[in-house]
Scaffold this motif. Structure first.
Motif, PDB file in Angstrom:
ATOM      1  N   ARG A   1      32.824  51.751  28.650  1.00  0.00           N
ATOM      2  CA  ARG A   1      34.103  51.359  28.036  1.00  0.00           C
ATOM      3  C   ARG A   1      35.104  52.511  28.097  1.00  0.00           C
ATOM      4  O   ARG A   1      36.294  52.298  28.369  1.00  0.00           O
ATOM      5  N   TRP A   2      34.611  53.714  27.834  1.00  0.00           N
ATOM      6  CA  TRP A   2      35.498  54.886  27.900  1.00  0.00           C
ATOM      7  C   TRP A   2      36.028  55.070  29.322  1.00  0.00           C
ATOM      8  O   TRP A   2      37.219  55.339  29.507  1.00  0.00           O
TER       9      TRP A   2
ATOM     10  N   ARG B   1      36.445  52.800  31.683  1.00  0.00           N
ATOM     11  CA  ARG B   1      37.445  51.769  31.950  1.00  0.00           C
ATOM     12  C   ARG B   1      38.809  52.181  31.403  1.00  0.00           C
ATOM     13  O   ARG B   1      39.826  52.088  32.085  1.00  0.00           O
ATOM     14  N   SER B   2      38.805  52.611  30.141  1.00  0.00           N
ATOM     15  CA  SER B   2      40.064  52.992  29.499  1.00  0.00           C
ATOM     16  C   SER B   2      40.694  54.185  30.201  1.00  0.00           C
ATOM     17  O   SER B   2      41.918  54.211  30.430  1.00  0.00           O
TER      18      SER B   2
ATOM     19  N   ARG C   1      42.271  53.065  33.573  1.00  0.00           N
ATOM     20  CA  ARG C   1      43.500  52.311  33.368  1.00  0.00           C
ATOM     21  C   ARG C   1      44.628  53.238  32.921  1.00  0.00           C
ATOM     22  O   ARG C   1      45.772  53.111  33.375  1.00  0.00           O
ATOM     23  N   ASP C   2      44.324  54.169  32.035  1.00  0.00           N
ATOM     24  CA  ASP C   2      45.341  55.130  31.588  1.00  0.00           C
ATOM     25  C   ASP C   2      45.813  55.994  32.742  1.00  0.00           C
ATOM     26  O   ASP C   2      47.009  56.302  32.853  1.00  0.00           O
TER      27      ASP C   2
ATOM     28  N   ILE D   1      38.724  46.257  35.768  1.00  0.00           N
ATOM     29  CA  ILE D   1      39.539  47.462  35.932  1.00  0.00           C
ATOM     30  C   ILE D   1      40.606  47.324  37.007  1.00  0.00           C
ATOM     31  O   ILE D   1      41.735  47.786  36.849  1.00  0.00           O
TER      32      ILE D   1
END
Length: 235
Positions: free
Chosen positions: A164-165, A167-168, A171-172, A193
């Protein structure tokens, strides 16, 4: 931007890559999808100057990787493993990598914090789990704050929280204008993603476009892949 232009490669009588062409653009996550052995890693190694193509060009912002001075400030790459000597601490490894590209030592603690390894910075990397090694490899890729990220199977070894980290983070990174090229054989993960998808099978690109465009009328990216390639659902 990453440009792969008609890249080919053979090994003996075996064709590894056949006229592979695609682009990965700034501000977008480009998913490079295919089963193990499809040619993903071979393409990435050619892009990073680790292997020579039999033909074609692989460019970062119009230049081959070998022509880039201080490459860590342009391209951050994560391949298999962290590249760290097992007897070195995470911080010592990153300091050595930073020094090789003239990057200030203070950046080491910054990237350790970004990837969540601050509390383990003094541990020898030989004691790291696979997931921790992947985070360390990502920390090394981020040292030069590069505008281009090239990541080969980055979620391997990560637990659900780490996935999850990641993915974030990806995206960031795209949201900040970076070019992100992400290779994976995990179709569900890429669907979470990617903005754009390049599908490779048996060394050749069989589809590329936006995630929605490649998925088309199929319910999932997985369904689209097996329809495009005719492969059996065995991986």
């Amino acid at each position: 931007m990453i440009t792969i232009d008609r890249v080919g490669k053979t090994k003996g009588r075996r064709t590894i890559l056949r006229d592979v062409s695609f682009e990965a653009r700034p501000g977008r996550v480009t998913g490079f999808l295919g089963p193990n052995g499809a040619g993903k890693t071979s393409t990435i190694r050619i892009l990073l100057g680790l292997d020579r193509p039999g033909g074609g060009r692989a460019l970062v912002d119009g230049r081959p990787y070998a022509a880039i001075s201080r490459p860590l400030t342009v391209v951050g790459a994560l391949l298999d493993g962290s590249g760290a000597h097992r007897a070195r601490s995470a911080r010592a490894h990153l300091r050595w990598v930073a020094a090789s590209n003239g990057i200030a030592g203070r950046r080491v603690d910054e990237v350790l914090e970004i990837v969540g390894l601050t509390d383990d910075a003094s541990r020898r990397t030989g004691r790291f789990s696979l997931g921790m090694s992947r985070r360390l490899g990502l920390a090394a890729a981020l040292l030069g704050d590069p505008p281009v990220l090239v990541l080969d199977e980055p979620v391997n070894g990560l637990d659900p929280g780490g996935i999850r980290w990641m993915r974030s983070f990806l995206r960031d990174s795209a949201g900040q204008g970076r070019t992100v090229l992400l290779s994976s054989h995990l179709m569900g993960e890429l669907a979470e993603i990617a903005d754009d998808v390049v599908v490779i099978d048996k060394g050749a690109v069989v589809a590329q476009g936006t995630l929605a465009g490649v998925t088309g009328d199929h319910a999932t990216l997985e369904d689209a892949f097996f329809a495009l390639t005719g492969s059996e659902r065995s991986w």
